[in-house]
Design a protein around this motif. Structure first.
Motif, PDB file in Angstrom:
ATOM      1  N   TRP A  47      43.044  54.339  29.890  1.00 35.33           N
ATOM      2  CA  TRP A  47      42.933  53.125  30.691  1.00 35.33           C
ATOM      3  C   TRP A  47      42.527  53.521  32.097  1.00 35.33           C
ATOM      4  CZ3 TRP A  47      48.357  50.516  29.512  1.00 35.33           C
ATOM      5  CH2 TRP A  47      48.485  50.323  28.129  1.00 35.33           C
ATOM      6  N   PHE A  48      41.832  52.618  32.793  1.00 35.37           N
ATOM      7  CA  PHE A  48      41.436  52.910  34.177  1.00 35.37           C
ATOM      8  C   PHE A  48      42.174  51.984  35.137  1.00 35.37           C
ATOM      9  CE2 PHE A  48      38.757  52.481  37.986  1.00 35.37           C
ATOM     10  CZ  PHE A  48      38.691  53.824  38.354  1.00 35.37           C
ATOM     11  N   GLN A  49      42.795  52.601  36.152  1.00 35.13           N
ATOM     12  CA  GLN A  49      43.516  51.845  37.178  1.00 35.13           C
ATOM     13  C   GLN A  49      42.619  51.670  38.391  1.00 35.13           C
ATOM     14  OE1 GLN A  49      44.663  53.619  40.153  1.00 35.13           O
ATOM     15  NE2 GLN A  49      45.432  51.764  41.137  1.00 35.13           N
ATOM     16  N   LEU A  50      42.505  50.442  38.850  1.00 34.71           N
ATOM     17  CA  LEU A  50      41.613  50.096  39.949  1.00 34.71           C
ATOM     18  C   LEU A  50      42.396  49.722  41.201  1.00 34.71           C
ATOM     19  CD1 LEU A  50      38.654  49.369  40.848  1.00 34.71           C
ATOM     20  CD2 LEU A  50      39.182  47.028  40.094  1.00 34.71           C
ATOM     21  N   TYR A  51      42.124  50.430  42.291  1.00 33.08           N
ATOM     22  CA  TYR A  51      42.504  49.952  43.615  1.00 33.08           C
ATOM     23  C   TYR A  51      41.327  49.172  44.176  1.00 33.08           C
ATOM     24  CZ  TYR A  51      46.740  52.842  44.079  1.00 33.08           C
ATOM     25  OH  TYR A  51      47.986  53.384  43.942  1.00 33.08           O
ATOM     26  N   TRP A  52      41.629  48.049  44.818  1.00 30.64           N
ATOM     27  CA  TRP A  52      40.552  47.206  45.346  1.00 30.64           C
ATOM     28  C   TRP A  52      40.031  47.804  46.641  1.00 30.64           C
ATOM     29  CZ3 TRP A  52      39.524  43.412  41.905  1.00 30.64           C
ATOM     30  CH2 TRP A  52      38.431  42.579  42.211  1.00 30.64           C
ATOM     31  N   LEU A  53      38.727  48.030  46.702  1.00 29.35           N
ATOM     32  CA  LEU A  53      38.097  48.681  47.839  1.00 29.35           C
ATOM     33  C   LEU A  53      37.394  47.662  48.733  1.00 29.35           C
ATOM     34  CD1 LEU A  53      36.502  51.661  45.874  1.00 29.35           C
ATOM     35  CD2 LEU A  53      38.777  51.540  46.917  1.00 29.35           C
ATOM     36  N   ARG A  54      37.205  48.040  49.987  1.00 33.47           N
ATOM     37  CA  ARG A  54      36.484  47.162  50.916  1.00 33.47           C
ATOM     38  C   ARG A  54      35.050  46.911  50.448  1.00 33.47           C
ATOM     39  NH1 ARG A  54      38.965  46.730  56.094  1.00 33.47           N
ATOM     40  NH2 ARG A  54      40.851  48.024  56.268  1.00 33.47           N
ATOM     41  N   ASP A  55      34.477  47.896  49.777  1.00 37.59           N
ATOM     42  CA  ASP A  55      33.102  47.809  49.293  1.00 37.59           C
ATOM     43  C   ASP A  55      33.107  47.210  47.889  1.00 37.59           C
ATOM     44  OD1 ASP A  55      30.525  48.222  48.345  1.00 37.59           O
ATOM     45  OD2 ASP A  55      30.346  50.229  49.208  1.00 37.59           O
ATOM     46  N   ARG A  56      32.759  45.906  47.791  1.00 37.38           N
ATOM     47  CA  ARG A  56      32.776  45.235  46.492  1.00 37.38           C
ATOM     48  C   ARG A  56      31.813  45.892  45.506  1.00 37.38           C
ATOM     49  NH1 ARG A  56      34.104  39.989  44.342  1.00 37.38           N
ATOM     50  NH2 ARG A  56      35.709  40.026  45.964  1.00 37.38           N
ATOM     51  N   ALA A  57      30.687  46.402  46.012  1.00 38.82           N
ATOM     52  CA  ALA A  57      29.736  47.065  45.122  1.00 38.82           C
ATOM     53  C   ALA A  57      30.361  48.304  44.492  1.00 38.82           C
ATOM     54  CB  ALA A  57      28.471  47.433  45.895  1.00 38.82           C
ATOM     55  N   MET A  58      31.212  48.996  45.251  1.00 38.55           N
ATOM     56  CA  MET A  58      31.873  50.175  44.697  1.00 38.55           C
ATOM     57  C   MET A  58      32.923  49.775  43.664  1.00 38.55           C
ATOM     58  SD  MET A  58      33.585  53.428  46.678  1.00 38.55           S
ATOM     59  CE  MET A  58      31.966  53.943  47.252  1.00 38.55           C
ATOM     60  N   VAL A  59      33.589  48.647  43.871  1.00 38.80           N
ATOM     61  CA  VAL A  59      34.520  48.136  42.869  1.00 38.80           C
ATOM     62  C   VAL A  59      33.774  47.882  41.566  1.00 38.80           C
ATOM     63  CG1 VAL A  59      36.044  46.228  42.240  1.00 38.80           C
ATOM     64  CG2 VAL A  59      36.088  47.124  44.568  1.00 38.80           C
ATOM     65  N   ARG A  60      32.632  47.221  41.679  1.00 39.58           N
ATOM     66  CA  ARG A  60      31.846  46.925  40.478  1.00 39.58           C
ATOM     67  C   ARG A  60      31.393  48.221  39.805  1.00 39.58           C
ATOM     68  NH1 ARG A  60      28.617  43.860  42.698  1.00 39.58           N
ATOM     69  NH2 ARG A  60      29.351  41.809  42.011  1.00 39.58           N
ATOM     70  N   GLU A  61      30.997  49.203  40.602  1.00 40.42           N
ATOM     71  CA  GLU A  61      30.556  50.468  40.029  1.00 40.42           C
ATOM     72  C   GLU A  61      31.698  51.193  39.324  1.00 40.42           C
ATOM     73  OE1 GLU A  61      28.458  53.858  38.889  1.00 40.42           O
ATOM     74  OE2 GLU A  61      27.831  51.802  39.344  1.00 40.42           O
ATOM     75  N   LEU A  62      32.895  51.150  39.885  1.00 40.37           N
ATOM     76  CA  LEU A  62      34.045  51.779  39.219  1.00 40.37           C
ATOM     77  C   LEU A  62      34.319  51.115  37.877  1.00 40.37           C
ATOM     78  CD1 LEU A  62      36.524  52.333  42.194  1.00 40.37           C
ATOM     79  CD2 LEU A  62      35.414  54.119  40.822  1.00 40.37           C
ATOM     80  N   VAL A  63      34.239  49.785  37.838  1.00 36.81           N
ATOM     81  CA  VAL A  63      34.448  49.073  36.581  1.00 36.81           C
ATOM     82  C   VAL A  63      33.380  49.471  35.562  1.00 36.81           C
ATOM     83  CG1 VAL A  63      34.483  46.795  35.483  1.00 36.81           C
ATOM     84  CG2 VAL A  63      35.627  47.143  37.686  1.00 36.81           C
TER      85      VAL A  63
END
Length: 370
Positions: A135-151
């Motif tokens: 499973w992948f745990q996500l911390y929400w980042l200031r850079d929304r594009a980086m959030v999308r890339e992590l997903v």
């Protein structure tokens, strides 16, 4: 019956999962031990987690014909060997050079999910390559594009669930780290976040935490439920919302399409006035009913604690620090030994409680003592 966990060469490591903490203190630099062991503020919430679990007693059933119970259980719709997942924990190469891949491999061998932290010191791709449920745990980042890339990276790596942690708008005041002027050594970095001000995490300044400075620069401090709605729309993986204490927030998580919530006070590392996670578990279960699964973490130290959580109604637990201590003591072998001990402790607890499997444990009565 629980046996001593063997180290390489047959040297006993521990008689219980909880024993690994003392063993790890002997092998880790003091500032690294403090980074893992510490809580926020005066560490009231940290101590409260353990105290609350110790107050929960379980009424065992007798003459149930149980000899060797099963320990397998379903989490997020998939069967696993234990009702347990390895909690997301940052920077595991701090405690052992083999880091996340070693603990992930041990988890996969033990048949339990491994949760990759956004702040892991090895990339999600390398960790997931060990095989088994990740499973992948996500911390929400200031850079929304980086959030999308992590997903997207989690999807491509083959992760089978996405866990978003919602209780870290800022890092709680870890005073041990402040007093130690703690900073990451050069060989340890946030491998999933290339270029995201990692220099801040390595710049030690007396009287401050470099890790806190780094997370302040990259974490988004104002997450809302609309962000969870957006995230739900980005993935068809099971979505887990971690860091829930108020039952009203559990309902909002279910409303946003969460498949599970984790009742958690972040191991006592965020709001120091927060209640023990296990204390809020019954209210959260009542609030969400069968709308989503409910897991719990924070203070789980062995098989009896897993039984306590199941008896209160949880689907399962996340286990963190004890497995990190075991990794520190002996790398992959330590992690293997710790997970074997946890399985043995749970079998013992189920047998003594008269339960043939974890599902039956959820029918046990509990009493909360003074």
């Amino acid at each position: 019956m629980t046996d001593l966990a063997p180290a390489p060469g047959g040297v006993p490591l521990a008689a219980s999962l909880a024993d690994f903490a003392a063993l790890a203190r002997d092998v880790l630099p003091p500032e690294v031990y403090d980074f893992v062991a510490g809580g926020s503020g005066t560490e009231t919430a940290l101590a409260g987690n353990r105290a609350a679990l110790d107050r929960i007693t379980v009424l065992p059933r007798m003459l149930r014909g149980v000899h060797r119970p099963r320990t397998d259980a379903s989490l997020l719709g998939r069967p696993h060997a234990l009702p347990v997942a390895v909690a997301p924990m940052a920077y595991q190469r701090l405690v052992h050079p083999d880091g996340e891949p070693a603990l992930a491999a041990a988890a996969h061998a033990a048949g339990v999910p491994y949760v990759v932290s956004t702040l892991s010191s090895t990339t999600v791709e390398e960790i997931a390559a060990a095989g088994g449920p990740t499973w992948f745990q996500l911390y929400w980042l200031r850079d929304r594009a980086m959030v999308r890339e992590l997903v997207d990276r989690a999807h491509r790596a083959g992760c089978t669930a996405l866990m978003v942690t919602v209780d870290v708008p800022i890092l709680g005041p870890r005073l041990r780290d402040v007093r130690n002027g703690f900073a990451l050594p050069p060989e340890v970095s946030a491998a999933n976040l290339p270029g995201s001000r990692d220099d801040l995490a390595h710049a030690g300044v007396p009287g401050t935490s470099a890790v806190a400075r780094h997370t302040s620069a990259v974490f988004a401090p104002a997450l809302t439920w609309s962000d969870i709605d957006w995230l739900r729309g980005q993935t068809d993986l099971p979505l887990v919302v971690k860091g829930i204490l108020d039952p009203r927030d559990a309902v909002l998580a279910a409303d946003a399409g969460a498949d599970a919530v984790v009742v958690s006070n972040h191991g006592g590392r965020q709001l120091d006035a927060a209640p023990a996670a296990v204390t809020m578990l019954p209210e959260v279960l009542t609030a969400v009913g069968d709308r989503c699964e409910v897991l719990v973490d924070s203070g789980i130290r062995g098989g009896v604690d897993v039984l306590r959580a199941l008896a209160l109604g949880a689907s399962g637990v996340l286990v963190g620090r004890p497995l990190l201590w075991a990794l520190a003591v002996a790398g992959r072998a330590g992690a293997d030994a710790a997970l074997a001990l946890l399985a043995a402790e749970l079998r013992d607890a189920l047998t003594l409680a008269g339960c043939a499997d974890p599902a039956e444990a959820r029918d046990l009565r509990t009493i909360t003592g003074g």
